[in-house]
Design a protein around this motif. Structure first.
Motif, PDB file in Angstrom:
ATOM      1  N   ASP A 129      -0.034-122.535 -83.661  1.00 57.19           N
ATOM      2  CA  ASP A 129      -0.238-122.086 -85.041  1.00 57.19           C
ATOM      3  C   ASP A 129       0.995-121.346 -85.560  1.00 57.19           C
ATOM      4  OD1 ASP A 129      -2.760-123.158 -84.905  1.00 57.19           O
ATOM      5  OD2 ASP A 129      -3.731-121.253 -84.374  1.00 57.19           O
ATOM      6  N   GLN A 130       1.625-120.563 -84.705  1.00 58.94           N
ATOM      7  CA  GLN A 130       2.828-119.836 -85.107  1.00 58.94           C
ATOM      8  C   GLN A 130       3.987-120.798 -85.363  1.00 58.94           C
ATOM      9  OE1 GLN A 130       4.154-117.053 -82.149  1.00 58.94           O
ATOM     10  NE2 GLN A 130       5.937-116.393 -83.318  1.00 58.94           N
ATOM     11  N   ASN A 131       4.142-121.783 -84.467  1.00 60.94           N
ATOM     12  CA  ASN A 131       5.113-122.876 -84.595  1.00 60.94           C
ATOM     13  C   ASN A 131       6.551-122.364 -84.748  1.00 60.94           C
ATOM     14  OD1 ASN A 131       5.849-125.562 -84.601  1.00 60.94           O
ATOM     15  ND2 ASN A 131       5.702-125.756 -86.826  1.00 60.94           N
ATOM     16  N   ASN A 132       6.845-121.246 -84.175  1.00 60.92           N
ATOM     17  CA  ASN A 132       8.211-120.710 -84.230  1.00 60.92           C
ATOM     18  C   ASN A 132       8.375-119.688 -83.116  1.00 60.92           C
ATOM     19  OD1 ASN A 132      10.818-120.216 -85.024  1.00 60.92           O
ATOM     20  ND2 ASN A 132      10.236-118.768 -86.639  1.00 60.92           N
ATOM     21  N   ILE A 133       8.379-120.165 -81.864  1.00 57.51           N
ATOM     22  CA  ILE A 133       8.399-119.255 -80.723  1.00 57.51           C
ATOM     23  C   ILE A 133       9.845-118.937 -80.318  1.00 57.51           C
ATOM     24  CG2 ILE A 133       6.199-120.128 -79.876  1.00 57.51           C
ATOM     25  CD1 ILE A 133       7.749-121.621 -77.693  1.00 57.51           C
ATOM     26  N   THR A 134      10.024-117.813 -79.651  1.00 55.40           N
ATOM     27  CA  THR A 134      11.330-117.411 -79.124  1.00 55.40           C
ATOM     28  C   THR A 134      11.182-117.138 -77.628  1.00 55.40           C
ATOM     29  OG1 THR A 134      11.997-116.412 -81.233  1.00 55.40           O
ATOM     30  CG2 THR A 134      13.215-115.747 -79.261  1.00 55.40           C
ATOM     31  N   VAL A 135      12.030-117.784 -76.845  1.00 58.83           N
ATOM     32  CA  VAL A 135      12.009-117.629 -75.389  1.00 58.83           C
ATOM     33  C   VAL A 135      13.299-116.938 -74.956  1.00 58.83           C
ATOM     34  CG1 VAL A 135      11.936-118.830 -73.163  1.00 58.83           C
ATOM     35  CG2 VAL A 135      10.596-119.692 -75.098  1.00 58.83           C
ATOM     36  N   ASN A 136      13.174-115.860 -74.191  1.00 60.02           N
ATOM     37  CA  ASN A 136      14.336-115.118 -73.704  1.00 60.02           C
ATOM     38  C   ASN A 136      14.573-115.431 -72.234  1.00 60.02           C
ATOM     39  OD1 ASN A 136      15.198-113.319 -76.008  1.00 60.02           O
ATOM     40  ND2 ASN A 136      13.047-112.718 -75.858  1.00 60.02           N
TER      41      ASN A 136
END
Length: 249
Positions: free
Chosen positions: A88-95
């Motif tokens: 739903d967010q469709n804009n994830i950030t992976v560190n």
């Protein structure tokens, strides 16, 4: 009443089918606020993969409960379980966390020293040579030399003879790695063996030897693909655990 009930059931069935269908997930891979380029993004469940661009961005088909694997040789392996909230967010950030720099291997060798042999005759000859060369002793004229000074030329020759070795043999020689082991070391992170294959740290090397003994491991070298290599190791892990259980019984 029946019409309303059928409409409600149809609506929930539609919502369920939509939630279970694959959707394109967009995201970005970062490290210390810097985007990472060419990071392998693998959907282990959906058997698909992609790579990040210069801005660290990626797009990949997913559905809820899929497992995404993020891999780069200079960074620690990262795994993410996809939830409906991610979709739903469709804009994830992976560190991702960078690996510490490894020091080059130091090889220690044996050095054998020759024993210095000195006889009374050698001592007498040296004393006589010093006395004969000293003008001050016989004539009283100082020739610019130090009577009991160090003979640096002789000392240099002695040091060279001391450090001559008869046979320099390494204390420890490295076991040469096969091409398959090099492939695993370059493409498969350590976390994969522990978290995904549930192997103990001390079993890792034995398991890689077990995989290397399979002739099919040579085929992976012709088509170096992380996903195919992981699938091969998943299959070999089942056999490895079965053999280990049989040996314990």
């Amino acid at each position: 009443m029946k019409v309303k009930l059928l409409t409600t059931i149809s609506f929930f069935t539609y919502q369920l089918s939509v939630s279970q269908s694959e959707k394109v997930l967009h995201g970005k891979v970062m490290s210390n606020n810097n985007p990472l380029n060419k990071v392998e993004v693998i959907n282990k469940t959906g058997q698909t993969s992609t790579r990040t661009n210069n801005l660290g961005e990626f797009s990949i088909l997913v559905k809820s409960r899929d497992s995404l694997l993020f891999f780069s040789k200079d960074y620690f392996f990262t795994r993410l379980k996809i939830t409906q909230e991610h979709i739903d967010q469709n804009n994830i950030t992976v560190n991702m966390i960078i690996k510490p720099e490894e020091l080059n291997e130091v090889v220690i060798t044996n050095i054998k020293f020759d024993r210095v042999k000195t006889s009374q005759q050698n001592i007498d000859d040296i004393k006589l040579a010093k006395d004969a060369g000293s003008l001050e002793k016989y004539t009283g004229v100082y020739n610019g030399t130090i009577t009991n000074g160090t003979d640096f030329a002789r000392l240099g020759k002695d040091l060279v003879s001391l450090f001559k070795t008869e046979d320099d043999k390494p204390v420890k020689t490295k076991t040469p790695k096969t091409d398959f082991k090099k492939l695993v070391a370059a493409s498969i992170p350590d976390d994969f063996f522990i978290k995904n294959l549930n192997l103990k740290p001390e079993e890792k090397e034995l398991f890689i030897e077990f995989c290397d003994a399979d002739p099919r491991s040579k085929n992976l070298l012709e088509n170096s693909n992380i996903l195919i290599t992981m699938d091969f190791m998943y299959a070999k892990n089942e056999m490895f655990k079965k053999l280990k259980t049989e040996s314990q019984n």
